[in-house]
Design a protein around this motif. Sequence first.
Motif, PDB file in Angstrom:
ATOM      1  N   SER A  65       0.809  -1.220   0.000  1.00 31.63           N
ATOM      2  CA  SER A  65       0.000   0.000   0.000  1.00 31.63           C
ATOM      3  C   SER A  65       0.841   1.269   0.000  1.00 31.63           C
ATOM      4  N   TYR A  66       2.172   1.130   0.004  1.00 34.81           N
ATOM      5  CA  TYR A  66       3.049   2.306   0.044  1.00 34.81           C
ATOM      6  C   TYR A  66       2.820   3.183  -1.185  1.00 34.81           C
ATOM      7  N   GLY A  67       2.554   4.439  -0.935  1.00 35.79           N
ATOM      8  CA  GLY A  67       2.301   5.379  -2.018  1.00 35.79           C
ATOM      9  C   GLY A  67       0.891   5.326  -2.562  1.00 35.79           C
ATOM     10  N   ILE A  68       0.057   4.446  -1.999  1.00 33.88           N
ATOM     11  CA  ILE A  68      -1.314   4.296  -2.500  1.00 33.88           C
ATOM     12  C   ILE A  68      -2.341   4.842  -1.504  1.00 33.88           C
ATOM     13  N   VAL A  69      -2.185   4.479  -0.224  1.00 40.12           N
ATOM     14  CA  VAL A  69      -3.204   4.846   0.746  1.00 40.12           C
ATOM     15  C   VAL A  69      -2.573   5.101   2.110  1.00 40.12           C
ATOM     16  N   GLU A  70      -3.107   6.053   2.838  1.00 38.07           N
ATOM     17  CA  GLU A  70      -2.849   6.223   4.267  1.00 38.07           C
ATOM     18  C   GLU A  70      -4.051   6.931   4.851  1.00 38.07           C
ATOM     19  N   GLY A  71      -4.321   6.693   6.140  1.00 40.89           N
ATOM     20  CA  GLY A  71      -5.551   7.259   6.672  1.00 40.89           C
ATOM     21  C   GLY A  71      -5.598   7.329   8.178  1.00 40.89           C
ATOM     22  N   ASN A  72      -6.676   7.948   8.656  1.00 39.50           N
ATOM     23  CA  ASN A  72      -6.947   8.103  10.080  1.00 39.50           C
ATOM     24  C   ASN A  72      -8.377   7.667  10.372  1.00 39.50           C
ATOM     25  N   ASP A  73      -8.551   6.974  11.481  1.00 42.14           N
ATOM     26  CA  ASP A  73      -9.878   6.591  11.962  1.00 42.14           C
ATOM     27  C   ASP A  73     -10.126   7.253  13.311  1.00 42.14           C
ATOM     28  N   ALA A  74     -11.376   7.611  13.560  1.00 43.65           N
ATOM     29  CA  ALA A  74     -11.836   7.975  14.901  1.00 43.65           C
ATOM     30  C   ALA A  74     -12.811   6.885  15.320  1.00 43.65           C
ATOM     31  N   ARG A  75     -12.444   6.113  16.342  1.00 37.86           N
ATOM     32  CA  ARG A  75     -13.208   4.925  16.697  1.00 37.86           C
ATOM     33  C   ARG A  75     -13.839   5.084  18.082  1.00 37.86           C
ATOM     34  N   ALA A  97      -6.277   9.067   2.294  1.00 38.61           N
ATOM     35  CA  ALA A  97      -5.736   9.598   1.046  1.00 38.61           C
ATOM     36  C   ALA A  97      -5.453   8.417   0.132  1.00 38.61           C
ATOM     37  N   PHE A  98      -5.861   8.546  -1.151  1.00 38.24           N
ATOM     38  CA  PHE A  98      -5.766   7.416  -2.070  1.00 38.24           C
ATOM     39  C   PHE A  98      -5.177   7.862  -3.402  1.00 38.24           C
ATOM     40  N   ALA A  99      -4.209   7.088  -3.879  1.00 38.11           N
ATOM     41  CA  ALA A  99      -3.608   7.345  -5.190  1.00 38.11           C
ATOM     42  C   ALA A  99      -3.475   6.017  -5.910  1.00 38.11           C
ATOM     43  N   GLU A 100      -4.349   5.766  -6.847  1.00 35.31           N
ATOM     44  CA  GLU A 100      -4.393   4.473  -7.525  1.00 35.31           C
ATOM     45  C   GLU A 100      -3.088   4.142  -8.229  1.00 35.31           C
ATOM     46  N   ASN A 101      -2.372   5.177  -8.696  1.00 35.05           N
ATOM     47  CA  ASN A 101      -1.127   4.954  -9.431  1.00 35.05           C
ATOM     48  C   ASN A 101       0.101   4.864  -8.528  1.00 35.05           C
ATOM     49  N   GLY A 102      -0.107   4.936  -7.226  1.00 37.11           N
ATOM     50  CA  GLY A 102       1.008   4.808  -6.298  1.00 37.11           C
ATOM     51  C   GLY A 102       1.882   6.034  -6.188  1.00 37.11           C
ATOM     52  N   ASP A 103       1.355   7.213  -6.561  1.00 45.33           N
ATOM     53  CA  ASP A 103       2.158   8.437  -6.533  1.00 45.33           C
ATOM     54  C   ASP A 103       1.683   9.395  -5.446  1.00 45.33           C
ATOM     55  N   LEU A 104       1.185   8.814  -4.344  1.00 43.12           N
ATOM     56  CA  LEU A 104       0.637   9.638  -3.264  1.00 43.12           C
ATOM     57  C   LEU A 104       1.652  10.643  -2.746  1.00 43.12           C
ATOM     58  N   TYR A 105       2.901  10.229  -2.612  1.00 41.00           N
ATOM     59  CA  TYR A 105       3.913  11.098  -2.016  1.00 41.00           C
ATOM     60  C   TYR A 105       4.600  11.982  -3.048  1.00 41.00           C
ATOM     61  N   GLY A 153      -3.149  11.607  -6.247  1.00 44.76           N
ATOM     62  CA  GLY A 153      -4.221  11.103  -5.406  1.00 44.76           C
ATOM     63  C   GLY A 153      -5.156  12.173  -4.882  1.00 44.76           C
ATOM     64  N   PHE A 154      -6.048  11.743  -4.003  1.00 49.89           N
ATOM     65  CA  PHE A 154      -7.066  12.626  -3.448  1.00 49.89           C
ATOM     66  C   PHE A 154      -7.469  12.089  -2.081  1.00 49.89           C
ATOM     67  N   VAL A 155      -8.151  12.913  -1.314  1.00 53.20           N
ATOM     68  CA  VAL A 155      -8.591  12.560   0.033  1.00 53.20           C
ATOM     69  C   VAL A 155     -10.067  12.187   0.000  1.00 53.20           C
ATOM     70  N   VAL A 156     -10.369  11.029   0.572  1.00 56.52           N
ATOM     71  CA  VAL A 156     -11.747  10.589   0.740  1.00 56.52           C
ATOM     72  C   VAL A 156     -12.076  10.706   2.229  1.00 56.52           C
ATOM     73  N   ASP A 157     -13.088  11.468   2.569  1.00 58.19           N
ATOM     74  CA  ASP A 157     -13.391  11.724   3.983  1.00 58.19           C
ATOM     75  C   ASP A 157     -14.862  11.411   4.258  1.00 58.19           C
ATOM     76  N   GLY A 158     -15.208  11.444   5.541  1.00 54.59           N
ATOM     77  CA  GLY A 158     -16.592  11.244   5.947  1.00 54.59           C
ATOM     78  C   GLY A 158     -17.090   9.824   5.773  1.00 54.59           C
ATOM     79  N   LEU A 159     -16.198   8.832   5.827  1.00 52.99           N
ATOM     80  CA  LEU A 159     -16.590   7.438   5.665  1.00 52.99           C
ATOM     81  C   LEU A 159     -17.047   6.846   6.995  1.00 52.99           C
TER      82      LEU A 159
END
Length: 709
Positions: free
Chosen positions: A329-339, A381-389, A393-399
């Motif tokens: 998942s390196y360069g593709i996704v990273e995120g935060n949860d509030a649980r 944050a998600f980048a399908e092509n692995g170029d997040l850094y 990519g883009f940020v998906v929120d409110g999930l």
Amino acid sequence: MKTSFYTGSAALALLAAMSAQPVFAQVADSQSDGEMIVVTAQKREQRLVDVPMAISVLGGEEIAEKGVSSVQDLSFSVPGLTMREDGPGSYTIFMRGLANQSGSGALVGQYLDEAPLSLGGFIQLSPVALDLERVEVLKGPQGTLYGQGAAAGVIRYITNKPDLETFSAALTGEVYDVDQGEVGYKTSAVVNVPIATGKAALRVAALYEDGGGWIDQPEAGIKDGNGTELLNVRAQLLLQPSDRFSAKAMVQIHRAETQLGLGFEEPDRTVDIAIDPATVLIPKKFDFTSYNLELNYDLDFAQLVSATTYTDFNEQYHFTYIPRPGNFSYGIVEGNDARYGTASQFSQELRLSSSSGPLQWTVGGFYALGKNDLLSNYGYAFAENGDLYEGGGFVVDGLYYFSKSRTENYSVFADVSYDLTDRLTVGGGIRYFHDKQRDLIETVPDTGVTNRGTFESTDPRVVVSYRFADNARIYASYAQGFRSGGFNQAPFGSYGPENIETYEIGSKGSFAGGLFQYEVAGFITNYSDMIRRRLVNVDGQFLSESSNIGKVRVKGLEFGVQVRPASGLTFGVNAAYLDSKIIDTDPGDQVNIIGDLTDYTPKLSYSASANYDFAVASEVDGFLRVDFNFRDKVYYTDRSSFLASVLPQKSDTLSLLSARLGFDFGRFSAEIYGSNLLNINRAIDPYQGWANSNRTRPRVIGLKVGAKF
């Protein structure tokens, strides 16, 4: 806040004390000549040497002198016991090579007296090491007497009971300095009040702690953010209206809050936050209240015991995940949860245990109803092509993620032993277990489908023991354990239960009036249908799927010895060697291959200590204790998440040195202590490839004073 207060002088005193004696470990609590340790591991009082199983026992005095204040501290003192810590108070506990974080239930059970502390595999309530008589660590399957959740072992915290005759009170205050961190404060009090002499008494123990943090989040301006504010209160009311009947009611209140949540950290003692490192996430709160009523009635031929427990639990925490190089998942996704989680459990046990005689038996039944809800609001944050850094990519929120589970189980059990001669004893036991589960998982509100399932197991135990000396015994045993299956979120199906069987041979004994004690055990464990979790990319979301992937074989050797060569002087050492490997896998398994080491299992671990009790003057006693704990690296393997080049993920080797010097002036006492005196900065946890690893606490120097009334 940062200060060195008396750090220099205290450190010099401790280092001078350490150089005086070689270092060995204490297997059990200090005791006078000829005195034998009594345990209740088999739910009746027995001498430790007469219990045909491997048990580590730490007495209350030893717990205090070793500075054990959490389950993590306990794991360093008991070789073969490991865990994953998700911040203060949250533990997933492993033992004897039976270690994985998958599945819905616990592998190691915990009890405070008769009250269960395990509400699930990821909710293990953390008792405070306060006013304890002893801790018993039972190793290997304990399903016959303790049921599901005890497939790998059981930890029992035995409290000091109310004294019906005498008023007493104790007060302690403590201040400690964390290297490159902040000062922490701790105070505790214990009060015992006879309400009606010989008939009723109340005992209250309370602890408050604040500070002691050392982890920073520089981008958010947070300094020493993992200091914990903790309040724990335990009250026990004992009523004994007659010699035959007693009733003990206990309530425990636990409240804890930590600003930086789970406490994962980088080698520079900072924490990384996904997407925006300056984001201030929700703090971790870990709160529970537990009520227990224990009734005992002497029927002459047997003891009737009823134990009723209700526990209510609430927590909130943030969870951040940042893939490291080598992670798919390196360069593709990273995120935060509030649980936000809530749980409750009601349990009732009723058992009858025989009185003295060549035939000893226990029969009983157990019922439990548990509920567990988890709500997660998250974004990534998600980048399908692995170029997040590189700015892609883009940020998906409110999930949204919500799970709601309910488990109702009952069991009946019997355990018996018979003395064929005054030296030879045979025994066995069996437990039938029935578990009914209901589970709902939603990623969109009001769209989930409820899953239902039932799991059953019959778990036997057989043991033969021979007393070859007055205080020495050899034994051989066979035992089975069980852990229920569970459910995945859509589009995945359910998974089945796990089964464990252990063959063990051991010996334990005490000679020369307790001057020399030993314990040794060798075992082979077959761990079948092990549950493992993998990550699957479904429409851009990484979803978790658990399944039964194969079989593990564990070969282990445990050894402990304690020697008291002179009055007041005790040397000891205990150790565990574990060879735990996957020997068979499902053809479709994407996580493990044959030959992989099991997770969170050190090859070698040992604890060594020396303790010296001495008289300073006619009314002043002192003690000096030195402890050294060693643990090999522990591993984590997941081929669905990591390239082979970075597997297995691993922790560091740990070498922890601590010392304590104390003086008792009668009504008053004073101690200076140091932990992690070598100030090593090492990864405790192997989960570094997701930036989810804990590290060793920096060196701590502290002062503790107390008064008794």
